[in-house]
Design an enzyme around this catalytic site. Structure first.
Site, PDB file in Angstrom:
ATOM      1  N   ALA A   1      -6.108   7.513 -22.334  1.00 59.82           N
ATOM      2  CA  ALA A   1      -5.459   6.132 -22.806  1.00 59.82           C
ATOM      3  C   ALA A   1      -7.345   5.440 -22.401  1.00 59.82           C
ATOM      4  O   ALA A   1      -7.455   5.221 -21.745  1.00 59.82           O
ATOM      5  CB  ALA A   1      -4.643   6.463 -21.879  1.00 59.82           C
TER       6      ALA A   1
ATOM      7  N   TYR B   1      -8.836  14.531  -9.038  1.00 62.04           N
ATOM      8  CA  TYR B   1      -7.793  13.645 -10.059  1.00 62.04           C
ATOM      9  C   TYR B   1      -6.859  15.294 -10.544  1.00 62.04           C
ATOM     10  O   TYR B   1      -5.717  14.758 -10.552  1.00 62.04           O
ATOM     11  CB  TYR B   1      -8.396  13.249 -10.617  1.00 62.04           C
ATOM     12  CG  TYR B   1      -7.083  12.674 -11.622  1.00 62.04           C
ATOM     13  CD1 TYR B   1      -7.098  11.598 -11.497  1.00 62.04           C
ATOM     14  CD2 TYR B   1      -7.400  12.793 -12.903  1.00 62.04           C
ATOM     15  CE1 TYR B   1      -5.981  10.031 -12.335  1.00 62.04           C
ATOM     16  CE2 TYR B   1      -7.033  11.993 -13.533  1.00 62.04           C
ATOM     17  CZ  TYR B   1      -5.508  11.192 -13.462  1.00 62.04           C
ATOM     18  OH  TYR B   1      -5.179   9.633 -14.467  1.00 62.04           O
TER      19      TYR B   1
ATOM     20  N   LYS C   1      -3.136  15.833 -10.121  1.00 64.84           N
ATOM     21  CA  LYS C   1      -1.892  15.445 -10.516  1.00 64.84           C
ATOM     22  C   LYS C   1      -1.404  16.861 -11.424  1.00 64.84           C
ATOM     23  O   LYS C   1      -0.007  17.104 -11.791  1.00 64.84           O
ATOM     24  CB  LYS C   1      -2.927  15.312 -11.668  1.00 64.84           C
ATOM     25  CG  LYS C   1      -2.996  13.539 -12.404  1.00 64.84           C
ATOM     26  CD  LYS C   1      -2.050  12.337 -12.016  1.00 64.84           C
ATOM     27  CE  LYS C   1      -2.376  11.147 -12.302  1.00 64.84           C
ATOM     28  NZ  LYS C   1      -1.322  10.172 -12.000  1.00 64.84           N
TER      29      LYS C   1
ATOM     30  N   ASN D   1       3.316   5.414 -11.079  1.00 66.74           N
ATOM     31  CA  ASN D   1       2.551   4.585 -12.506  1.00 66.74           C
ATOM     32  C   ASN D   1       1.373   4.799 -11.578  1.00 66.74           C
ATOM     33  O   ASN D   1       0.221   5.298 -12.591  1.00 66.74           O
ATOM     34  CB  ASN D   1       3.486   4.319 -13.167  1.00 66.74           C
ATOM     35  CG  ASN D   1       1.641   3.115 -14.105  1.00 66.74           C
ATOM     36  OD1 ASN D   1       1.147   3.939 -15.088  1.00 66.74           O
ATOM     37  ND2 ASN D   1       1.443   2.629 -13.961  1.00 66.74           N
TER      38      ASN D   1
ATOM     39  N   THR E   1      -7.895   2.508 -21.179  1.00 73.49           N
ATOM     40  CA  THR E   1      -6.970   1.496 -20.103  1.00 73.49           C
ATOM     41  C   THR E   1      -8.490   1.111 -19.081  1.00 73.49           C
ATOM     42  O   THR E   1      -9.697   2.184 -19.023  1.00 73.49           O
ATOM     43  CB  THR E   1      -6.327   1.982 -18.748  1.00 73.49           C
ATOM     44  OG1 THR E   1      -7.036   2.980 -17.915  1.00 73.49           O
ATOM     45  CG2 THR E   1      -4.562   2.690 -19.483  1.00 73.49           C
TER      46      THR E   1
ATOM     47  N   ASP F   1       0.804  -1.370   0.183  1.00 77.04           N
ATOM     48  CA  ASP F   1      -0.092  -0.175   0.534  1.00 77.04           C
ATOM     49  C   ASP F   1       1.285   1.120   0.200  1.00 77.04           C
ATOM     50  O   ASP F   1       1.498   1.643   1.591  1.00 77.04           O
ATOM     51  CB  ASP F   1      -0.708   0.060   1.408  1.00 77.04           C
ATOM     52  CG  ASP F   1      -1.737   1.504   1.594  1.00 77.04           C
ATOM     53  OD1 ASP F   1      -2.096   2.651   0.231  1.00 77.04           O
ATOM     54  OD2 ASP F   1      -2.390   1.521   2.585  1.00 77.04           O
TER      55      ASP F   1
END
Length: 261
Positions: free
Chosen positions: A186, A153, A157, A86, A188, A59
């Protein structure tokens, strides 16, 4: 001399593709993620290709767990030469009008605080040897925040982009390369959790995990005298996201709130 790279979120997507590419370059890769099973599978795949990998579930938001991981790496492999931040997480509620405080904290913990904790943990290895590389996968949401990624988010970022610039400005003359990668949309699995998951024909023109991984590989494998301080990786085609933005605006809204006719 073989280098060691610690890669977070390495069980799937961009992290896994990055680990594969770096392993093919002869770099020993340490695969870190929340679940051991996908990490073990990734380790086996890399080893089958002739690479060297070590899978460690952890974690990364827990400072004690970060210390445990670093101690294990030092015991088995030695110092960390490359850190690839990442791992990422987004909230289910995008609009700050409705965003629960616990979701805000969780997103910042994964995307920002964990990056700080991991960086702090590896800096002694890198600065003590006059060289190292830290790559953080941020997002174009850092420079163009909107309801696709959400308030938490985008803020997180932007925060890691700022932090990486701080590292670059502070430690570049001690041999540290601090690099930010800013991907656009992307294809994903995280897209499946959006208020409106994009259709297959929309995903066909998005980035793929291997596209972002290739940017990371280039940044890591260029000579140490070269730093690609910031890399934007974006789809060639820009899709219409107006419907996505409107749906995202109301995700998590109270029952008595909603678009007005």
């Amino acid at each position: 001399m073989t280098r060691t790279a610690l890669i977070t979120g390495a069980g799937s997507g961009m992290g896994l593709e990055t680990a594969r590419l770096l392993a093919r370059e002869g770099i020993t890769v340490v695969l870190v993620g929340r679940r051991q099973e996908p990490l073990d599978k990734a380790e086996a795949e890399i080893r089958a290709e002739g690479g060297t990998a070590l899978a460690l579930a952890a974690d990364i938001t827990d400072a004690t767990d970060v210390t445990r991981v670093l101690d294990m790496i030092h015991a088995e492999l030695g110092p960390v030469d490359v850190l690839v931040n990442n791992a990422g997480s987004a909230s289910s509620v995008l609009n700050p009008q409705w965003l629960p405080h616990e979701e805000w904290r969780q997103v910042l913990d994964v995307n920002l605080t964990a990056v700080f904790q991991l960086t702090q943990a590896v800096l002694p290895d890198m600065l003590g040897r006059d060289g190292g590389t830290i790559v953080t996968v941020s997002s174009l949401a850092a420079v163009n925040p909107n309801l696709l990624g959400g308030a938490a988010y985008g803020a997180a970022k932007a925060g890691v982009r700022n932090f990486m610039t701080f590292l670059h400005n502070t430690f570049r003359n001690q041999g540290l390369r601090a690099i930010t990668v800013l991907p656009g949309e992307a294809d994903t699995p995280i897209l499946d959790n959006r208020a409106r998951p994009p259709a297959p024909e929309e995903r066909a023109h998005m980035l793929r995990p291997e596209d972002v991984a290739e940017a990371v590989r280039l940044a890591v494998t260029l000579p140490q005298r070269v730093v690609l301080q910031e890399i934007v990786v974006a789809p060639t085609r820009q899709r219409d996201t107006s419907a996505d933005l409107e749906i995202s605006r109301w995700a998590g809204a109270p029952a008595d709130a909603g678009p007005q006719d």
